[in-house]
Every structure is written in structure tokens, then in C-alpha cells.
Design a protein around this motif. Structure first.
Motif, mmCIF file in Angstrom:
data_model
loop_
_atom_site.group_PDB
_atom_site.id
_atom_site.type_symbol
_atom_site.label_atom_id
_atom_site.label_comp_id
_atom_site.label_asym_id
_atom_site.label_seq_id
_atom_site.Cartn_x
_atom_site.Cartn_y
_atom_site.Cartn_z
ATOM 1 N N ASP A 93 -6.641 4.243 6.061
ATOM 2 C CA ASP A 93 -6.633 3.842 4.649
ATOM 3 C C ASP A 93 -5.781 4.776 3.786
ATOM 4 O O ASP A 93 -5.078 4.327 2.882
ATOM 5 C CB ASP A 93 -8.069 3.829 4.105
ATOM 6 C CG ASP A 93 -8.932 2.823 4.822
ATOM 7 O OD1 ASP A 93 -8.740 1.614 4.595
ATOM 8 O OD2 ASP A 93 -9.785 3.232 5.636
ATOM 9 N N PHE A 94 -5.881 6.082 4.040
ATOM 10 C CA PHE A 94 -5.165 7.079 3.246
ATOM 11 C C PHE A 94 -4.601 8.166 4.152
ATOM 12 O O PHE A 94 -5.282 8.621 5.064
ATOM 13 C CB PHE A 94 -6.094 7.766 2.235
ATOM 14 C CG PHE A 94 -6.539 6.897 1.106
ATOM 15 C CD1 PHE A 94 -5.799 6.804 -0.064
ATOM 16 C CD2 PHE A 94 -7.719 6.169 1.199
ATOM 17 C CE1 PHE A 94 -6.216 6.007 -1.109
ATOM 18 C CE2 PHE A 94 -8.149 5.365 0.168
ATOM 19 C CZ PHE A 94 -7.398 5.280 -1.002
ATOM 20 N N VAL A 95 -3.379 8.586 3.857
ATOM 21 C CA VAL A 95 -2.807 9.791 4.445
ATOM 22 C C VAL A 95 -2.513 10.721 3.279
ATOM 23 O O VAL A 95 -1.772 10.359 2.363
ATOM 24 C CB VAL A 95 -1.513 9.511 5.243
ATOM 25 C CG1 VAL A 95 -0.892 10.823 5.723
ATOM 26 C CG2 VAL A 95 -1.795 8.591 6.420
ATOM 27 N N ILE A 96 -3.137 11.888 3.297
ATOM 28 C CA ILE A 96 -2.906 12.892 2.259
ATOM 29 C C ILE A 96 -2.174 14.055 2.912
ATOM 30 O O ILE A 96 -2.691 14.684 3.833
ATOM 31 C CB ILE A 96 -4.229 13.360 1.621
ATOM 32 C CG1 ILE A 96 -4.921 12.167 0.952
ATOM 33 C CG2 ILE A 96 -3.975 14.497 0.625
ATOM 34 C CD1 ILE A 96 -6.274 12.476 0.351
ATOM 35 N N SER A 97 -0.966 14.316 2.431
ATOM 36 C CA SER A 97 -0.118 15.310 3.073
ATOM 37 C C SER A 97 0.116 16.530 2.194
ATOM 38 O O SER A 97 0.532 16.418 1.043
ATOM 39 C CB SER A 97 1.227 14.692 3.446
ATOM 40 O OG SER A 97 2.095 15.677 3.955
ATOM 41 N N CYS A 98 -0.144 17.674 2.800
ATOM 42 C CA CYS A 98 0.149 18.960 2.179
ATOM 43 C C CYS A 98 1.321 19.623 2.902
ATOM 44 O O CYS A 98 1.564 20.822 2.730
ATOM 45 C CB CYS A 98 -1.085 19.855 2.233
ATOM 46 S SG CYS A 98 -2.529 19.129 1.456
ATOM 47 N N LEU A 99 2.014 18.872 3.734
ATOM 48 C CA LEU A 99 3.146 19.414 4.470
ATOM 49 C C LEU A 99 4.298 19.729 3.520
ATOM 50 O O LEU A 99 4.561 18.956 2.592
ATOM 51 C CB LEU A 99 3.633 18.410 5.519
ATOM 52 C CG LEU A 99 2.663 18.040 6.628
ATOM 53 C CD1 LEU A 99 3.265 16.956 7.510
ATOM 54 C CD2 LEU A 99 2.289 19.257 7.454
ATOM 55 N N PRO A 100 5.003 20.822 3.748
ATOM 56 C CA PRO A 100 6.166 21.143 2.908
ATOM 57 C C PRO A 100 7.373 20.305 3.338
ATOM 58 O O PRO A 100 8.242 20.768 4.082
ATOM 59 C CB PRO A 100 6.376 22.638 3.166
ATOM 60 C CG PRO A 100 5.835 22.872 4.534
ATOM 61 C CD PRO A 100 4.716 21.884 4.707
ATOM 62 N N LEU A 101 7.412 19.045 2.893
ATOM 63 C CA LEU A 101 8.467 18.122 3.314
ATOM 64 C C LEU A 101 9.862 18.689 3.118
ATOM 65 O O LEU A 101 10.751 18.464 3.932
ATOM 66 C CB LEU A 101 8.374 16.803 2.540
ATOM 67 C CG LEU A 101 7.395 15.746 3.008
ATOM 68 C CD1 LEU A 101 7.602 14.460 2.237
ATOM 69 C CD2 LEU A 101 7.463 15.495 4.485
ATOM 70 N N GLY A 151 -1.578 -2.071 2.221
ATOM 71 C CA GLY A 151 -2.196 -1.638 0.968
ATOM 72 C C GLY A 151 -2.705 -0.209 1.028
ATOM 73 O O GLY A 151 -3.220 0.311 0.044
ATOM 74 N N GLY A 152 -2.554 0.447 2.187
ATOM 75 C CA GLY A 152 -2.969 1.842 2.312
ATOM 76 C C GLY A 152 -2.054 2.762 1.518
ATOM 77 O O GLY A 152 -0.954 2.374 1.121
ATOM 78 N N SER A 153 -2.504 3.990 1.296
ATOM 79 C CA SER A 153 -1.752 4.938 0.472
ATOM 80 C C SER A 153 -1.373 6.195 1.232
ATOM 81 O O SER A 153 -2.193 6.762 1.958
ATOM 82 C CB SER A 153 -2.570 5.359 -0.754
ATOM 83 O OG SER A 153 -2.750 4.288 -1.633
ATOM 84 N N PHE A 154 -0.145 6.623 1.001
ATOM 85 C CA PHE A 154 0.348 7.908 1.469
ATOM 86 C C PHE A 154 0.505 8.774 0.230
ATOM 87 O O PHE A 154 1.269 8.450 -0.674
ATOM 88 C CB PHE A 154 1.686 7.732 2.192
ATOM 89 C CG PHE A 154 2.412 9.014 2.488
ATOM 90 C CD1 PHE A 154 1.784 10.082 3.101
ATOM 91 C CD2 PHE A 154 3.749 9.152 2.156
ATOM 92 C CE1 PHE A 154 2.454 11.250 3.381
ATOM 93 C CE2 PHE A 154 4.448 10.312 2.436
ATOM 94 C CZ PHE A 154 3.801 11.375 3.051
ATOM 95 N N ILE A 155 -0.247 9.869 0.183
ATOM 96 C CA ILE A 155 -0.221 10.767 -0.971
ATOM 97 C C ILE A 155 0.366 12.096 -0.508
ATOM 98 O O ILE A 155 -0.152 12.723 0.406
ATOM 99 C CB ILE A 155 -1.631 10.954 -1.559
ATOM 100 C CG1 ILE A 155 -2.205 9.592 -1.960
ATOM 101 C CG2 ILE A 155 -1.589 11.913 -2.751
ATOM 102 C CD1 ILE A 155 -3.688 9.594 -2.252
#
Length: 179
Positions: A107-115, A137-141
Motif C-alpha cells: 500500500d505504501f513505500v516510505i523511503s528515507c534513502l538518500p536518492l 493507487g498505492g503511494s511512494f513517499i
């Protein structure tokens, strides 16, 4: 401020992306779209010392699950100290996402990676893998300290809204991308 985070960051700033851990204000903005009203599968990329992990767990329901990925062994004991049955810790590279999760299951991917610190080919593959595992409809944050990857995110997701969290050192841009 977390002494563990700062010491670890000094050893490998490219991997942590910052000398300072995320603020509570940033954490709250990242988890704002989550809710306890339905069963969610959430993936956290770059869990670090758990500064975002805990707010995610506080925000999701009792039937939801959180899969937190952290490659740095220095942070794993801190993550394991979070006692919550909904949390699964993955001490593996995020390049394994599409082998761990089936298509359209998250449903959600929350990323703290230093892109900004990740080479383009790996970053593009990561985005493709995130799109693969996200439900329709999922979210990538994702948050970043620059807008370096804003166009890349906009080109790969149907919608990519940007907000700014000024109560963080340094201030952070938050991208909420819809699959």
C-alpha cells in the motif's frame, strides 16, 4: 539528536545522506497519509535507527504490517529493540524488493534513502521495483534535501505532489507519488 546516527553518518555519509537524523516534524509529515482504519502493508526503505519506523507503527492499525529495510549493521540492534509484532526487519539491499514482494501487494513505500547519492541506473531500477510492488493507487513517499530527482519521480508516477518540511535539519522536500 542520536549519537548512534551521527557516529554512523560520519563513517559513511553517502549511505546515510545526512549528519542529522530526521526530525519529529518530518516523521509526522511522512506518515500523515497512513491510517489505522484498514489493513495496510507498508515498506520502509532506509530505516536507520527507527526514527521514522516508530511513527509508522504508531499510525497503522493492529492488523497492518511494516517491512523495514536497513543495510547498515550499526542500526540493526536499535531497530530490533522496537518490540512490535507488526514489524519485520530486512537487513538486505533494497534491490531485492521485487523478489520479496509480489506485484501489487504494497500500500505504501516510505523511503528515507538518500536518492541524490544513488547512481542513476540503480535509482531507476529501484523506482521500477517500487512501482511493481505498489498496489494500484498505492503511494511512494520519499524525502530529499534537494529537488534533484523531482523530474524523475514525476516522469515515473501518475501524480507526484511536493511539500516542504522546514522544521528539519536540513529542510526536506517530501514527494508523495501515486502509482
Amino acid at each position: 539528536m542520536s549519537k548512534l546516527f551521527t557516529i554512523t553518518a560520519l563513517k559513511n555519509l553517502k549511505q546515510t545522506g545526512s549528519l542529522f537524523r530526521s526530525s519529529k516534524k518530518l516523521a509526522n509529515q511522512l506518515v500523515k497519509p497512513l491510517g489505522a482504519d484498514k489493513k495496510l502493508t507498508v515498506v520502509e526503505l532506509g530505516a536507520g535507527d527507527g526514527v521514522i519506523t516508530k511513527p509508522i507503527l504508531d499510525k497503522i492499525g493492529i492488523n497492518s504490517c511494516l517491512h523495514s529495510f536497513e543495510i547498515n549493521l550499526s542500526f540493526i540492534p536499535k531497530l530490533k529493540s522496537i518490540k512490535d509484532n507488526r514489524l519485520t526487519i530486512h537487513n538486505t539491499c533494497v534491490s531485492n524488493l521485487s523478489t520479496i514482494f509480489a506485484e501489487n501487494k504494497v500500500d505504501f513505500v516510505i523511503s528515507c534513502l538518500p536518492l541524490a547519492n544513488i547512481e542513476y541506473a540503480f535509482k531507476k531500477q529501484l523506482i521500477d521495483d517500487i512501482k511493481f510492488i505498489l498496489k494500484e493507487g498505492g503511494s511512494f513517499i520519499q524525502y530529499q534535501y534537494t529537488k534533484k530527482d523531482q523530474e524523475l519521480l514525476k516522469a515515473n508516477f501518475l501524480e507526484a505532489k511536493t511539500t516542504l518540511c522546514i522544521k528539519n535539519i536540513p529542510p526536506a522536500f517530501i514527494y508523495n507519488c501515486q502509482n
